[in-house]
Motif scaffolding. Structure first.
Motif, PDB file in Angstrom:
ATOM      1  N   ARG A  47       1.624 -26.680 -11.355  1.00 62.34           N
ATOM      2  CA  ARG A  47       1.503 -27.316 -12.686  1.00 62.34           C
ATOM      3  C   ARG A  47       0.057 -27.663 -13.011  1.00 62.34           C
ATOM      4  NH1 ARG A  47       6.340 -26.093 -15.091  1.00 62.34           N
ATOM      5  NH2 ARG A  47       7.992 -26.306 -13.536  1.00 62.34           N
ATOM      6  N   ASN A  48      -0.855 -26.865 -12.500  1.00 59.42           N
ATOM      7  CA  ASN A  48      -2.272 -27.146 -12.700  1.00 59.42           C
ATOM      8  C   ASN A  48      -3.021 -25.870 -13.089  1.00 59.42           C
ATOM      9  OD1 ASN A  48      -4.612 -28.746 -12.717  1.00 59.42           O
ATOM     10  ND2 ASN A  48      -5.097 -28.180 -10.607  1.00 59.42           N
ATOM     11  N   PRO A  49      -2.699 -25.324 -14.266  1.00 64.26           N
ATOM     12  CA  PRO A  49      -3.361 -24.084 -14.671  1.00 64.26           C
ATOM     13  C   PRO A  49      -4.843 -24.288 -14.954  1.00 64.26           C
ATOM     14  CG  PRO A  49      -2.108 -24.998 -16.493  1.00 64.26           C
ATOM     15  CD  PRO A  49      -1.761 -25.822 -15.292  1.00 64.26           C
ATOM     16  N   VAL A  50      -5.633 -23.291 -14.640  1.00 65.51           N
ATOM     17  CA  VAL A  50      -7.059 -23.311 -14.968  1.00 65.51           C
ATOM     18  C   VAL A  50      -7.246 -22.384 -16.168  1.00 65.51           C
ATOM     19  CG1 VAL A  50      -9.389 -22.877 -14.151  1.00 65.51           C
ATOM     20  CG2 VAL A  50      -7.641 -23.709 -12.555  1.00 65.51           C
ATOM     21  N   TRP A  51      -7.265 -22.980 -17.353  1.00 61.89           N
ATOM     22  CA  TRP A  51      -7.357 -22.192 -18.571  1.00 61.89           C
ATOM     23  C   TRP A  51      -8.776 -21.663 -18.774  1.00 61.89           C
ATOM     24  CZ3 TRP A  51      -2.601 -21.383 -19.178  1.00 61.89           C
ATOM     25  CH2 TRP A  51      -1.630 -22.378 -19.259  1.00 61.89           C
ATOM     26  N   THR A  52      -8.900 -20.613 -19.576  1.00 64.16           N
ATOM     27  CA  THR A  52     -10.210 -20.045 -19.906  1.00 64.16           C
ATOM     28  C   THR A  52     -11.092 -21.078 -20.602  1.00 64.16           C
ATOM     29  OG1 THR A  52      -9.163 -17.876 -20.172  1.00 64.16           O
ATOM     30  CG2 THR A  52     -11.366 -18.156 -21.120  1.00 64.16           C
ATOM     31  N   HIS A  53     -10.474 -21.933 -21.424  1.00 62.04           N
ATOM     32  CA  HIS A  53     -11.194 -22.992 -22.130  1.00 62.04           C
ATOM     33  C   HIS A  53     -10.711 -24.348 -21.631  1.00 62.04           C
ATOM     34  CE1 HIS A  53     -11.010 -19.433 -24.758  1.00 62.04           C
ATOM     35  NE2 HIS A  53     -12.214 -19.802 -25.193  1.00 62.04           N
ATOM     36  N   SER A  54     -11.630 -25.245 -21.416  1.00 56.63           N
ATOM     37  CA  SER A  54     -11.254 -26.575 -20.932  1.00 56.63           C
ATOM     38  C   SER A  54     -10.725 -27.457 -22.045  1.00 56.63           C
ATOM     39  CB  SER A  54     -12.458 -27.255 -20.271  1.00 56.63           C
ATOM     40  OG  SER A  54     -12.905 -26.501 -19.159  1.00 56.63           O
ATOM     41  N   THR A  55     -11.235 -27.257 -23.258  1.00 55.76           N
ATOM     42  CA  THR A  55     -10.840 -28.089 -24.393  1.00 55.76           C
ATOM     43  C   THR A  55     -10.641 -27.230 -25.626  1.00 55.76           C
ATOM     44  OG1 THR A  55     -13.091 -28.489 -25.187  1.00 55.76           O
ATOM     45  CG2 THR A  55     -12.238 -29.996 -23.498  1.00 55.76           C
ATOM     46  N   ALA A  56      -9.961 -27.791 -26.608  1.00 57.18           N
ATOM     47  CA  ALA A  56      -9.748 -27.093 -27.876  1.00 57.18           C
ATOM     48  C   ALA A  56     -11.063 -26.807 -28.582  1.00 57.18           C
ATOM     49  CB  ALA A  56      -8.842 -27.932 -28.770  1.00 57.18           C
ATOM     50  N   ALA A  57     -12.026 -27.700 -28.437  1.00 58.76           N
ATOM     51  CA  ALA A  57     -13.310 -27.540 -29.127  1.00 58.76           C
ATOM     52  C   ALA A  57     -14.074 -26.304 -28.655  1.00 58.76           C
ATOM     53  CB  ALA A  57     -14.159 -28.788 -28.930  1.00 58.76           C
ATOM     54  N   GLU A  58     -13.759 -25.808 -27.466  1.00 55.64           N
ATOM     55  CA  GLU A  58     -14.473 -24.656 -26.925  1.00 55.64           C
ATOM     56  C   GLU A  58     -14.005 -23.324 -27.520  1.00 55.64           C
ATOM     57  OE1 GLU A  58     -14.269 -24.583 -22.696  1.00 55.64           O
ATOM     58  OE2 GLU A  58     -14.959 -26.651 -22.453  1.00 55.64           O
ATOM     59  N   VAL A  59     -12.844 -23.306 -28.145  1.00 51.00           N
ATOM     60  CA  VAL A  59     -12.302 -22.064 -28.687  1.00 51.00           C
ATOM     61  C   VAL A  59     -13.005 -21.732 -29.997  1.00 51.00           C
ATOM     62  CG1 VAL A  59     -10.237 -20.845 -29.444  1.00 51.00           C
ATOM     63  CG2 VAL A  59     -10.063 -22.568 -27.636  1.00 51.00           C
ATOM     64  N   THR A  60     -13.539 -20.531 -30.094  1.00 51.54           N
ATOM     65  CA  THR A  60     -14.276 -20.145 -31.288  1.00 51.54           C
ATOM     66  C   THR A  60     -13.406 -19.293 -32.218  1.00 51.54           C
ATOM     67  OG1 THR A  60     -15.121 -18.075 -30.359  1.00 51.54           O
ATOM     68  CG2 THR A  60     -16.394 -20.093 -29.917  1.00 51.54           C
ATOM     69  N   LYS A  61     -13.821 -19.234 -33.462  1.00 51.05           N
ATOM     70  CA  LYS A  61     -13.128 -18.389 -34.437  1.00 51.05           C
ATOM     71  C   LYS A  61     -13.171 -16.938 -33.999  1.00 51.05           C
ATOM     72  CE  LYS A  61     -13.134 -16.986 -39.292  1.00 51.05           C
ATOM     73  NZ  LYS A  61     -13.288 -15.532 -38.991  1.00 51.05           N
ATOM     74  N   ALA A  62     -14.292 -16.500 -33.452  1.00 48.66           N
ATOM     75  CA  ALA A  62     -14.422 -15.118 -33.010  1.00 48.66           C
ATOM     76  C   ALA A  62     -13.415 -14.790 -31.909  1.00 48.66           C
ATOM     77  CB  ALA A  62     -15.845 -14.861 -32.512  1.00 48.66           C
ATOM     78  N   GLN A  63     -13.155 -15.735 -31.019  1.00 50.41           N
ATOM     79  CA  GLN A  63     -12.189 -15.507 -29.946  1.00 50.41           C
ATOM     80  C   GLN A  63     -10.763 -15.429 -30.492  1.00 50.41           C
ATOM     81  OE1 GLN A  63     -13.471 -18.874 -27.635  1.00 50.41           O
ATOM     82  NE2 GLN A  63     -14.651 -17.601 -26.210  1.00 50.41           N
ATOM     83  N   ILE A  64     -10.456 -16.260 -31.470  1.00 52.30           N
ATOM     84  CA  ILE A  64      -9.143 -16.182 -32.121  1.00 52.30           C
ATOM     85  C   ILE A  64      -9.005 -14.842 -32.831  1.00 52.30           C
ATOM     86  CG2 ILE A  64      -7.608 -17.229 -33.831  1.00 52.30           C
ATOM     87  CD1 ILE A  64      -9.134 -19.879 -33.354  1.00 52.30           C
TER      88      ILE A  64
END
Length: 343
Positions: free
Chosen positions: A312-329
């Motif tokens: 129950r401890n996934p290591v996501w590509t991004h640590s926070t929502a703020a790190e996700v960019t429009k280009a990545q979406i």
């Protein structure tokens, strides 16, 4: 014991998911069998309606069999998952557009892939223990199987709340959100099915429908709408963190736990579905993400943490929502060209 039981009884085509020990998780073979049966019955005048139910008390269908997807994906066989989703989405659209009534009986957990089988039907029945959810963001996926379409049609911004947090709907919530139609106590189901088999008259559903329990989510609508109306995922996270009350606190915990990239893409998909042209377009949009999810997203890590290592401890590509960019979406949801889903 067969994992799915398909037969005709009287005037009803009958489909029973039959993996109770696995919470009736949907395999590729089960999905293909449902599609084939519906194709057969579409032109069979002896079949007046279809009834889809499931064995056991715990679940109608708790999702897709993601262990298979993990095994194939970690071996680099990404085509297995892509083919599975392609066929599954075709079956979802088939249920939604079927020319005869389809009655689904949704006891216990109906989640993810189970929503795709159970919640696009013409007559969707819940009972005392029904729990419906789209938990995909918790494993690095987006609400799919047409889930973004259902979420986009939910009242206010309830769809964003349900999709991003993976909150579970009780029977009253499911009817309020548009994932179910009728509340029928479980002890009436056997007689209802018998009547449907005997008469082929779907009006029998209305004759046994009872008043659903009140929806807590309907009561919380003002708070949910205020928190989840913001344009960007990061703004929703900030709003929930700054607010007081049970809804904000529960949402904050979920938003901090789920995959940021998946949530950001889910937000766009849900809002596109709300403004879009219907289920088939929503499925096409969802497929853009799931097609890439194993190679470019967090899906395999999400499965590892949830059901393989169970830490129950996934290591996501991004640590926070703020790190996700429009280009990545944009990259996750870009057109697929020749690989696009055809329905």
């Amino acid at each position: 014991m067969s994992e799915i039981d398909i037969r005709r009884i009287g005037t009803a085509g009958r489909i029973t998911l039959n993996r109770p020990d696995a919470l009736n998780a949907l395999t590729a073979a089960m999905s293909e069998a449902i599609e084939a049966a519906l194709n057969r019955w579409a032109s069979d005048s002896a079949v007046r309606l279809v009834v889809i139910d499931a064995s056991g008390d715990k679940a109608f269908c708790a999702g897709g069999d993601i262990a298979d997807l993990y095994a194939q994906g970690t071996a680099g066989q990404f085509g297995f998952g892509q083919d599975f989703w392609r066929q599954e989405y075709r079956m979802n659209a088939q249920i939604a557009g079927y020319g005869k009534p389809i009655v689904t009986l949704l006891q216990g957990f109906t989640m993810g892939g189970g929503v795709g089988v159970g919640c696009h039907a013409s007559h969707r029945i819940v009972c005392e223990n029904s729990q419906i959810a789209m938990p995909e963001c918790s494993i690095g996926l987006v609400p799919d199987v047409g889930g973004s379409h259902l979420l986009g049609r939910a009242p206010g911004h309830l769809g964003e709340y349900l999709g991003l947090t993976a909150a579970r709907m009780g029977p009253g919530d499911a009817i309020h959100a548009g994932f179910a139609d009728h509340y029928v106590p479980r002890d009436r189901w056997a007689e209802l099915i018998h009547t449907l088999e005997r008469t082929g008259d779907v009006a029998a559903v209305h004759q046994v429908t009872d008043t659903a329990p009140p929806s807590q989510m309907a009561k919380d609508a003002v708070e949910i709408d205020a928190l989840f109306a913001h344009d960007a995922l990061g703004s929703i996270v900030v709003a929930c963190g700054a607010a007081e009350g049970a809804v904000a606190e529960t949402a904050t915990r979920a938003l901090s736990r789920n995959a940021p990239l998946a949530m950001a893409c889910a937000l766009r998909l849900i809002r596109a579905a709300r403004a879009g042209t219907g289920l088939t377009e929503a499925l096409r949009q969802e497929f853009r993400y799931t097609f890439r999810a194993q190679q470019q997203g967090d899906f395999l890590e999400g499965i590892r943490a949830a059901i393989i290592d169970r830490d129950r401890n996934p290591v996501w590509t991004h640590s926070t929502a703020a790190e996700v960019t429009k280009a990545q979406i944009d990259a996750m949801l870009a057109p697929l060209g020749d690989d696009a889903l055809v329905l």
